[in-house]
Design an enzyme around this catalytic site. Structure first.
Site, PDB file in Angstrom:
ATOM      1  N   ASP A  34     111.454 -37.993 -11.730  1.00 62.66           N
ATOM      2  CA  ASP A  34     111.625 -37.449 -10.393  1.00 62.66           C
ATOM      3  C   ASP A  34     112.943 -37.953  -9.817  1.00 62.66           C
ATOM      4  O   ASP A  34     113.407 -39.045 -10.159  1.00 62.66           O
ATOM      5  CB  ASP A  34     110.464 -37.875  -9.489  1.00 62.66           C
ATOM      6  CG  ASP A  34     110.272 -36.929  -8.310  1.00 62.66           C
ATOM      7  OD1 ASP A  34     109.338 -36.103  -8.360  1.00 62.66           O
ATOM      8  OD2 ASP A  34     111.056 -37.010  -7.350  1.00 62.66           O
ATOM      9  N   TYR A 149     113.579 -19.730  -0.926  1.00 62.69           N
ATOM     10  CA  TYR A 149     112.622 -20.344  -1.846  1.00 62.69           C
ATOM     11  C   TYR A 149     111.993 -19.326  -2.799  1.00 62.69           C
ATOM     12  O   TYR A 149     111.923 -19.544  -4.009  1.00 62.69           O
ATOM     13  CB  TYR A 149     111.541 -21.047  -1.022  1.00 62.69           C
ATOM     14  CG  TYR A 149     110.480 -21.748  -1.826  1.00 62.69           C
ATOM     15  CD1 TYR A 149     110.761 -22.931  -2.504  1.00 62.69           C
ATOM     16  CD2 TYR A 149     109.186 -21.239  -1.895  1.00 62.69           C
ATOM     17  CE1 TYR A 149     109.779 -23.583  -3.237  1.00 62.69           C
ATOM     18  CE2 TYR A 149     108.201 -21.880  -2.612  1.00 62.69           C
ATOM     19  CZ  TYR A 149     108.498 -23.056  -3.280  1.00 62.69           C
ATOM     20  OH  TYR A 149     107.512 -23.690  -4.004  1.00 62.69           O
ATOM     21  N   ASN A 178      99.449 -22.330  -2.057  1.00 58.30           N
ATOM     22  CA  ASN A 178      99.091 -23.349  -1.057  1.00 58.30           C
ATOM     23  C   ASN A 178      98.171 -24.445  -1.593  1.00 58.30           C
ATOM     24  O   ASN A 178      96.975 -24.480  -1.294  1.00 58.30           O
ATOM     25  CB  ASN A 178      98.429 -22.676   0.148  1.00 58.30           C
ATOM     26  CG  ASN A 178      99.384 -21.835   0.945  1.00 58.30           C
ATOM     27  OD1 ASN A 178     100.500 -22.251   1.235  1.00 58.30           O
ATOM     28  ND2 ASN A 178      98.969 -20.634   1.312  1.00 58.30           N
TER      29      ASN A 178
END
Length: 325
Positions: A34, A149, A178
């Protein structure tokens, strides 16, 4: 680098942290990478090979993909609707990570490559009503995705397809709807609706000030997938036989007002609702059509919103209480 079964790009993120934990529990060797300092990772698992690196740089992507049999590409600059609507260029710049990771996977002959796309790829004109017709995979075309996005996600879906067609890299694509749950972003501007609502109601419960702000009129509709279903579905899709992008989301449609109702019931309080009509709220309605995932995999996300929110609220409540002191 020492060979590993799985590389999770974006392993310091919310979904990545849960995925790494599940892969490790299966006895797999995992490399988690990351861009954030480890102090900012959502979860750090000591049993994984953990590395901090900017995978938007090709040299880093090549270095950290080496020796990995499978790749889960979750790395992206993203957040909730407030972040997405106000940071379109940053979201588009994720294309560097997306393309460099594909190129690294091709060069190192990765066996399977999973890409986390998004329901934001769907055409906006199909999401104008609260009583939304659930979105089928074919509804991504003709293309008119979420600006910024959504365009990056749709472009990378095409890249995955062409890398498989032209170079033989086995790619799998899931369109997330979501995702929420414990250990996620709950404050700071990048949080999504379930965590934001849990935070606001937890704050109301702790402070005794029973009021909260809702973005929009609260009638906009969404479906929300609990993290456990996301982790299970992602692995199922990676190992599956279909290279066609597939919805990975709940088909339990609720309005934001109904979402608030559920969390209020969990908290045992009622709040006065103040509606901020000029706040970012995204499309009017969005839901997942799960016909394709059921036909292809004989499975679909099934954890109810009430059950998932109960676990999420308990975790967010503790975080809020700790932050308030």
């Amino acid at each position: 680098m020492a060979p590993v079964d799985v590389l999770v790009a974006g392993g310091g993120g919310f979904i990545g942290g849960h995925l790494v934990a599940d892969l490790l529990s299966q006895g797999l060797s995992v490399r988690s990478v990351d861009v954030k300092p480890q102090s900012e990772w959502y979860q750090v698992h000591p049993d994984a090979q953990n590395a901090v690196a900017d995978l938007s740089l090709l040299d880093n992507a090549l270095e950290h993909t080496e020796g990995a049999r499978q790749v889960y590409m979750l790395a992206a600059d993203m957040g909730g609707m407030g972040f997405i609507e106000n940071n379109k260029a940053l979201c588009m710049l994720t294309v560097l990570t997306s393309t460099h990771m594909l190129e690294a996977a091709r060069k190192h002959e990765v066996e399977r490559y999973f890409y986390s796309s998004s329901a934001c790829v769907y055409a906006a004109d199909k999401q104008t009503d609260t009583d939304i017709t659930a979105l089928k995979e074919a509804d991504a075309y003709p293309a008119m995705p979420e600006d910024g996005y959504g365009w990056e996600k749709l472009f990378t879906e095409r890249m995955c397809r062409h890398f498989e067609e032209d170079f033989g890299l086995t790619t799998r694509v899931a369109r997330y709807h979501n995702v929420y749950g414990p250990e996620g972003t709950w404050t700071g501007g990048r949080e999504k609706a379930p965590a934001a609502v849990c935070r606001k109601i937890a704050t109301a419960a702790i402070t005794g000030k029973h009021e909260l702000e809702i973005w929009g009129d609260g009638e906009q509709t969404r479906s929300f997938m609990y993290i456990d279903d996301c982790v299970k579905g992602s692995q199922m899709i990676l190992h599956g036989d279909s290279n066609v992008p597939v919805n990975l989301g709940s088909d339990e449609l609720v309005s934001i007002n109904q979402l608030v109702d559920i969390v209020e019931d969990i908290a045992g309080i009622k709040c006065e609702r103040n509606y901020k009509l000029d706040a970012p709220q995204g499309v009017r309605g969005r839901n997942s059509d799960n016909t394709q995932i059921k036909e292809t995999y004989g499975w679909a996300p099934s954890i109810t919103l009430a059950d998932g929110l109960a676990k999420t609220y308990a975790w967010v409540y503790d975080e809020v209480k700790r932050s308030i002191g």
